[in-house]
Design an enzyme around this catalytic site. Structure first.
Site, short mmCIF file in Angstrom:
data_model
loop_
_atom_site.label_atom_id
_atom_site.label_comp_id
_atom_site.label_asym_id
_atom_site.label_seq_id
_atom_site.Cartn_x
_atom_site.Cartn_y
_atom_site.Cartn_z
CB CYS A 109 -0.92 0.00 1.22
SG CYS A 109 -2.01 1.42 1.34
N GLY A 110 1.67 1.42 -0.99
CA GLY A 110 2.31 2.68 -1.29
C GLY A 110 2.60 3.61 -0.14
#
Length: 268
Positions: A109-110
């Site tokens: 998730c970046g």
């Protein structure tokens, strides 16, 4: 390196036909990243290129800017697995409080802790990506995407991974990586660029939608042109405009949509 694919028995239905078969699946496993002995994040990824992933992620988070900022990177042997990677910074305690991340960052998730464009602008020192003199033709973007597809060996076997590639202005692929998480694939590629001490690539192509996180990662690595095969989000376009990134969406074959800073896409 852990397994990247697995084989499982499945039941397939096609109309009235039912058959049992063995399918090849992309492996998804957790990777805990520790920095200077402290947990930094837990991400779900496809094993392989983990050191690149960690470097790309730490660069995106503003923890490091060069490969020299990491003194050592090693897998913890006391866990009995290759799923804990510990990095020691050249300057201990260099993780800013704003980059402390939850261990629930599932799915690669970046930039989970950086939810605003302003936060990324600060990482750039207030200076947007310049990309001076960069001009990429639509045909070069198509060439880069073809090169990315050709490099996606796991996707060819499973259909279950995203890919990202750094390329030249002519579309020649320099680095290509794939992962179950699109953000992880981008981190792996940009981490490879960082570890090679190479200049920012003029073009980054990604086999997914254009999200804010991917735009932010490209910007922090000073990549001027980002091309994605699917739709952009509203925040991705807003971020690309403010951060100085040329955002190209729906890049498929000879078709593409230029969303921001179109002067870098050659038309003649």
């Amino acid at each position: 390196m852990g397994r990247r694919t697995d084989r499982r028995l499945v039941t397939r239905y096609r109309g009235d036909e039912v058959d049992r078969r063995v399918d090849t699946l992309a492996v998804e496993e957790p990777l805990e990243i520790r920095v200077d002995g402290e947990p930094f994040t837990l991400t779900m990824r496809t094993p392989g290129d983990d050191v690149e992933l960690a470097h790309g992620l730490l660069r995106a988070e503003g923890v490091i800017t060069t490969r020299e900022d990491v003194r050592t990177a090693r897998f913890c042997t006391d866990t009995g697995t290759l799923n804990v990677l510990e990095l020691a910074l050249t300057v201990p305690g260099g993780v800013p409080l704003s980059s402390q991340r939850s261990l629930a960052a599932f799915g690669g998730c970046g930039l989970c802790g950086s939810t605003t464009v302003d936060a990324v602008t600060q990482r750039l020192g207030g200076q947007p990506v310049s990309g001076e003199g960069v001009s990429v033709a639509p045909s070069a973007i198509a060439t880069a995407l073809d090169g990315l597809k050709a490099s996606q060996k796991i996707f060819a076997r499973t259909g279950g991974t995203h890919g990202a590639a750094a390329a030249t202005v002519d579309g020649e692929v320099l680095y290509a990586r794939e992962d179950v998480g699109r953000h992880n694939a981008v981190d792996k590629v940009l981490g490879a660029v960082l570890l090679e001490d190479a200049p920012p690539p003029p073009l980054l192509v990604v086999s997914s939608r254009a999200s804010f996180e991917i735009v932010a990662k490209a910007a922090v690595s000073r990549v001027p042109v980002l091309a994605c095969v699917s739709a952009p989000s509203s925040l991705a376009v807003e971020a690309a405009e403010q951060l100085g990134v040329t955002l190209v969406a729906f890049a498929r074959g000879d078709r593409l949509t230029v969303c921001t800073h179109g002067s870098r896409v050659a038309t003649g």
